[in-house]
Write a protein that holds these residues in place. Sequence first.
Motif, PDB file in Angstrom:
ATOM      1  N   PRO A  25       0.864  -1.198   0.160  1.00 34.26           N
ATOM      2  CA  PRO A  25       0.059   0.134   0.074  1.00 34.26           C
ATOM      3  C   PRO A  25       1.130   1.220  -0.085  1.00 34.26           C
ATOM      4  CG  PRO A  25      -0.675  -1.542   1.546  1.00 34.26           C
ATOM      5  CD  PRO A  25       0.378  -2.275   1.155  1.00 34.26           C
ATOM      6  N   ALA A  26       1.814   1.122   0.664  1.00 29.62           N
ATOM      7  CA  ALA A  26       2.855   2.402   0.793  1.00 29.62           C
ATOM      8  C   ALA A  26       3.371   2.823  -0.642  1.00 29.62           C
ATOM      9  CB  ALA A  26       4.120   2.380   1.738  1.00 29.62           C
ATOM     10  N   GLY A  28       1.812   2.257  -3.551  1.00 31.44           N
ATOM     11  CA  GLY A  28       0.673   2.993  -4.264  1.00 31.44           C
ATOM     12  C   GLY A  28       0.479   4.382  -3.875  1.00 31.44           C
ATOM     13  N   MET A  29       0.672   4.595  -2.444  1.00 35.14           N
ATOM     14  CA  MET A  29       0.261   5.770  -2.068  1.00 35.14           C
ATOM     15  C   MET A  29       1.545   6.940  -2.436  1.00 35.14           C
ATOM     16  SD  MET A  29      -1.625   8.046  -0.524  1.00 35.14           S
ATOM     17  CE  MET A  29      -2.713   6.803   0.270  1.00 35.14           C
ATOM     18  N   ALA A  30       2.764   6.308  -2.430  1.00 39.92           N
ATOM     19  CA  ALA A  30       3.883   7.056  -2.837  1.00 39.92           C
ATOM     20  C   ALA A  30       3.768   7.637  -4.227  1.00 39.92           C
ATOM     21  CB  ALA A  30       5.134   6.150  -2.586  1.00 39.92           C
ATOM     22  N   PHE A  32       1.116   7.595  -6.048  1.00 43.48           N
ATOM     23  CA  PHE A  32      -0.081   8.737  -6.144  1.00 43.48           C
ATOM     24  C   PHE A  32       0.306  10.214  -5.869  1.00 43.48           C
ATOM     25  CE2 PHE A  32      -4.091  10.635  -4.547  1.00 43.48           C
ATOM     26  CZ  PHE A  32      -4.909  10.480  -5.604  1.00 43.48           C
ATOM     27  N   CYS A  33       0.904  10.158  -4.533  1.00 38.42           N
ATOM     28  CA  CYS A  33       1.587  11.401  -4.257  1.00 38.42           C
ATOM     29  C   CYS A  33       2.499  12.046  -5.269  1.00 38.42           C
ATOM     30  CB  CYS A  33       2.062  11.493  -2.961  1.00 38.42           C
ATOM     31  SG  CYS A  33       0.920  11.063  -1.519  1.00 38.42           S
ATOM     32  N   GLU A  72       9.898   3.623 -10.916  1.00 35.35           N
ATOM     33  CA  GLU A  72       8.265   2.720 -10.806  1.00 35.35           C
ATOM     34  C   GLU A  72       8.205   1.826 -12.015  1.00 35.35           C
ATOM     35  OE1 GLU A  72       3.734   3.405 -11.285  1.00 35.35           O
ATOM     36  OE2 GLU A  72       5.117   5.161 -11.629  1.00 35.35           O
ATOM     37  N   THR A 126      -3.725   8.681 -12.306  1.00 37.56           N
ATOM     38  CA  THR A 126      -4.399   8.429 -10.996  1.00 37.56           C
ATOM     39  C   THR A 126      -5.525   7.477 -10.965  1.00 37.56           C
ATOM     40  OG1 THR A 126      -5.818  10.513 -11.487  1.00 37.56           O
ATOM     41  CG2 THR A 126      -3.570  10.833 -10.296  1.00 37.56           C
ATOM     42  N   PHE A 129      -4.961   4.242  -9.243  1.00 31.93           N
ATOM     43  CA  PHE A 129      -4.979   3.991  -8.060  1.00 31.93           C
ATOM     44  C   PHE A 129      -6.266   4.455  -7.144  1.00 31.93           C
ATOM     45  CE2 PHE A 129      -0.743   5.233  -9.418  1.00 31.93           C
ATOM     46  CZ  PHE A 129      -0.019   4.294  -8.780  1.00 31.93           C
ATOM     47  N   LEU A 130      -7.341   4.827  -8.143  1.00 28.19           N
ATOM     48  CA  LEU A 130      -8.706   5.248  -7.713  1.00 28.19           C
ATOM     49  C   LEU A 130      -9.655   4.228  -8.285  1.00 28.19           C
ATOM     50  CD1 LEU A 130      -8.527   9.247  -7.954  1.00 28.19           C
ATOM     51  CD2 LEU A 130      -8.100   7.475  -6.008  1.00 28.19           C
TER      52      LEU A 130
END
Length: 315
Positions: A25-26, A28-30, A32-33, A72, A126, A129-130
């Motif tokens: 999860p980290a 994907g969040m990274a 996304f940010c 990535e 994005t 990830f959404l």
Amino acid sequence: MTHPGRARRGRTQLAARCRTATEAPAFGMAVFCLILLNAALMGAETYSGLAGTYQQALHLAEQCCLALFSLEMLLRAGAFADRPKAFFRDPWNLFDLAVVASAFVPFVRENTTLLRLLRLARVLRTARFLPHLRILLIAVGRSLPGTASFLFVGGLVLYVYAMVGWVCFAEADPGHYGSVGRAMLTLFLLTTLDGLTDAVRAGLEISRLSILYYASYALLASFVLVNVLIGVVLNSLDEAREIEEAAARDPKRREGPPPAGNRPEGPEGIGSATAGPDLRERIATARRALDEIEATLPPPGPRPGRRLESSHSGS
């Protein structure tokens, strides 16, 4: 010379490590940010004051974003090291690869306008990830054939009404119906029912039959055709939601089948890798039937030859 089995194990271990990193999860969040940061940098470049004062800092930040995006993609590609073909079966992987790799194409790097447009395409990542945004994009893509049919029918209706309007109102209202092009533009703007009241009043001054013209057009174009388009989009939205739910229940469907070298061998491997649960049930049924047949058979007795030998020896 590298042994094929050792190379296969190395690719499997590399894929497992990269898959562990990309599925975290980290991670994907990274990413996304990072996409949001890249979008913010593009917005900052539109201000001449900021672009002039912090030009080097913005350029350095853009290069850092590009390097992280490239890292990535290397990790995502490494997750498919044991099955490279599965990487290209995922349309999101192809989209991400095209967006990131476009920054390294010589012609694109020299064209500032094209490079900015391709950088803007990173914002669309994005959707990866959404889930809800991904469903909407899939629905839009699946609704394109129905939308094309709607545009053809809508254009045909618009052209027919434009010709009728040109015949009836060209002399009295040349500003709106002086040509078929102006008539189509007028009717297209009336599709939203904005300004329909003024158009009806102007038409009544020419002829009272114009009320039939505008009423039929509003009923057909604004209600029937628009509702048909909404129905097409909603149907595609339901299909996209079913696709995402099926992919969530069976993640291997999106990734593709495992490589041939990793498939287990023997009857159990056949049942789990290629044949499916039906063949396993048939094999189990056949085994039970063989056990039942074996249980009904009489126990084996002594051989006839040995019985004769024992009788001769007794005599």
